[in-house]
Design a protein around this motif. Sequence first.
Motif, PDB file in Angstrom:
ATOM      1  N   UNK A 187       0.843  -1.189   0.000  1.00 48.19           N
ATOM      2  CA  UNK A 187       0.000   0.000   0.000  1.00 48.19           C
ATOM      3  C   UNK A 187       0.882   1.243   0.000  1.00 48.19           C
ATOM      4  N   UNK A 188       0.326   2.332  -0.511  1.00 43.89           N
ATOM      5  CA  UNK A 188       1.056   3.596  -0.548  1.00 43.89           C
ATOM      6  C   UNK A 188       0.787   4.370   0.732  1.00 43.89           C
ATOM      7  N   UNK A 189       1.850   4.979   1.259  1.00 45.32           N
ATOM      8  CA  UNK A 189       1.747   5.777   2.473  1.00 45.32           C
ATOM      9  C   UNK A 189       2.783   6.895   2.375  1.00 45.32           C
ATOM     10  N   UNK A 190       3.064   7.547   3.472  1.00 44.21           N
ATOM     11  CA  UNK A 190       3.855   8.769   3.455  1.00 44.21           C
ATOM     12  C   UNK A 190       5.229   8.604   2.817  1.00 44.21           C
ATOM     13  N   UNK A 191       5.954   7.558   3.170  1.00 48.05           N
ATOM     14  CA  UNK A 191       7.343   7.416   2.719  1.00 48.05           C
ATOM     15  C   UNK A 191       7.489   6.569   1.466  1.00 48.05           C
ATOM     16  N   UNK A 192       6.389   6.128   0.884  1.00 52.16           N
ATOM     17  CA  UNK A 192       6.492   5.335  -0.332  1.00 52.16           C
ATOM     18  C   UNK A 192       5.546   4.162  -0.326  1.00 52.16           C
ATOM     19  N   UNK A 193       6.057   3.003  -0.757  1.00 49.13           N
ATOM     20  CA  UNK A 193       5.270   1.787  -0.829  1.00 49.13           C
ATOM     21  C   UNK A 193       5.643   0.872   0.342  1.00 49.13           C
ATOM     22  N   UNK A 194       4.645   0.455   1.113  1.00 55.49           N
ATOM     23  CA  UNK A 194       4.853  -0.394   2.274  1.00 55.49           C
ATOM     24  C   UNK A 194       4.297  -1.794   2.005  1.00 55.49           C
ATOM     25  N   UNK A 195       4.822  -2.770   2.747  1.00 50.48           N
ATOM     26  CA  UNK A 195       4.304  -4.129   2.678  1.00 50.48           C
ATOM     27  C   UNK A 195       3.911  -4.608   4.066  1.00 50.48           C
ATOM     28  N   UNK A 196       2.876  -5.435   4.103  1.00 48.62           N
ATOM     29  CA  UNK A 196       2.390  -6.004   5.347  1.00 48.62           C
ATOM     30  C   UNK A 196       1.742  -7.336   5.016  1.00 48.62           C
ATOM     31  N   UNK A 197       1.847  -8.352   5.872  1.00 52.85           N
ATOM     32  CA  UNK A 197       1.151  -9.614   5.606  1.00 52.85           C
ATOM     33  C   UNK A 197      -0.362  -9.411   5.583  1.00 52.85           C
ATOM     34  N   UNK A 198      -1.053 -10.233   4.807  1.00 54.08           N
ATOM     35  CA  UNK A 198      -2.511 -10.138   4.737  1.00 54.08           C
ATOM     36  C   UNK A 198      -3.165 -10.472   6.065  1.00 54.08           C
ATOM     37  N   UNK A 199      -2.436 -11.104   6.961  1.00 53.43           N
ATOM     38  CA  UNK A 199      -2.938 -11.391   8.302  1.00 53.43           C
ATOM     39  C   UNK A 199      -2.733 -10.223   9.260  1.00 53.43           C
ATOM     40  N   UNK A 200      -1.995  -9.181   8.815  1.00 49.69           N
ATOM     41  CA  UNK A 200      -1.720  -8.023   9.647  1.00 49.69           C
ATOM     42  C   UNK A 200      -0.334  -8.072  10.252  1.00 49.69           C
ATOM     43  N   UNK A 201       0.130  -6.953  10.773  1.00 53.03           N
ATOM     44  CA  UNK A 201       1.451  -6.885  11.378  1.00 53.03           C
ATOM     45  C   UNK A 201       2.053  -5.502  11.225  1.00 53.03           C
ATOM     46  N   UNK A 202       3.346  -5.415  11.500  1.00 52.80           N
ATOM     47  CA  UNK A 202       4.055  -4.141  11.401  1.00 52.80           C
ATOM     48  C   UNK A 202       4.501  -3.930   9.953  1.00 52.80           C
ATOM     49  N   UNK A 203       4.069  -2.852   9.310  1.00 47.24           N
ATOM     50  CA  UNK A 203       4.458  -2.621   7.918  1.00 47.24           C
ATOM     51  C   UNK A 203       5.927  -2.229   7.785  1.00 47.24           C
ATOM     52  N   UNK A 204       6.532  -2.611   6.686  1.00 51.85           N
ATOM     53  CA  UNK A 204       7.903  -2.238   6.361  1.00 51.85           C
ATOM     54  C   UNK A 204       7.931  -1.600   4.978  1.00 51.85           C
ATOM     55  N   UNK A 205       8.942  -0.781   4.741  1.00 57.80           N
ATOM     56  CA  UNK A 205       9.052  -0.083   3.460  1.00 57.80           C
ATOM     57  C   UNK A 205       9.508  -1.060   2.390  1.00 57.80           C
ATOM     58  N   UNK A 206       8.726  -1.180   1.327  1.00 60.12           N
ATOM     59  CA  UNK A 206       9.096  -2.023   0.194  1.00 60.12           C
ATOM     60  C   UNK A 206       9.790  -1.223  -0.887  1.00 60.12           C
TER      61      UNK A 206
END
Length: 366
Positions: A187-206
């Motif tokens: 998903x797109x957010x402030x710093x760029x494109x982030x990734x997160x598991x479909x089960x949820x969790x802490x997002x990281x920058x992709x």
Amino acid sequence: ASAGSALAGNSGQEATALPMGDSQRLHAGARAYPSGRERFAWIAAALLLLGLVLTLPFVVKSLRQSPPTAPVVGRFTIAAPEKATSIEAPQLSPDGRHLVFVATVEGRPGLWLRPLGSLTALPLPGTEGVRGFPFWSPDSRSLVFAVGNELKKLDLAGGAPQILCKLQTMYGRIVSGTWSRDGTILFSDAAGIYRVPATGGEPTVALQSDQPRLYRWPLFLPDSRHFLVRSGVEELHLAALDSQETARLLAADSQALYANGHLLFMRAGALFAAPFDADSLKLRGEPFVVADKVRASGNPSRGHFSASDNGSLVYDPNALTDNQQLTWVDRAGKPLGTVGPPGEYDSPRLSPDGKRLAVARLESQT
């Protein structure tokens, strides 16, 4: 009638929309007929004031040789929910059976779901206050959307929405994403494109975003590793999960979608399709126009169109929200006068003395 004329005067007309299987398509008079082996049939629809265009047969060989004429076989209008003042962000499910959109009713935006085999759309509980563009799971059973500073998932089988992660921005309109077959969400957010598991969790920058590389609108390709993004210099780029490098594909004014061997994107207010090989990750022909007039909004611009895996396409034929008129009203709501020409306006702010109004306005050509 064209989509534009349906928008202007035919909003009261309805026709039954059927599930888009290989054995059934709609004809111009809402009659069913067998489609044979039209693997590359397009279906274009527009909601609220959106016309539905059905079965535009494209053949890969002819696409590579010359732009298609794309005959229109059928068209009808999908009515808006009662009391809805606006509709946006139409999104087809990957299986082409359902359409979800954001409708504002009594000042509150929420997600509405319409099976294409039904004449009515129903609100999805727990989605009130939604912003931005929702997106589907690959199996068409779940939706992801943003509310405030949270990214949420809703299973259509039942239950309350689940929080997947927190967002860095409260401005949910810029949030859009994509869900891969192996359970990764971008998903797109402030710093760029982030990734997160479909089960949820802490997002990281992709994919890190900085000027002029303002990456937005990610879209997974079928291999679940590569994805498309739009950069801040109005280009579509190819990226991968394990790399910060991107490769330019073509110029575009909007996000891109992949469907039936084509990339869909906007230029100068029109919707284009370009033949694309998802295995070699290369363009296979020149872009051609699918629709002359499609709505776009936001900055960077997001086109109001969506495609399904089975070759359906939905779009809003308003180039802009050009029927908005700034209007002075008294405290009882009585109109007193208008300000400026009709157009697309956002974020109106009155000056402290009440004599001036500042607005943001999107210029479609720049």
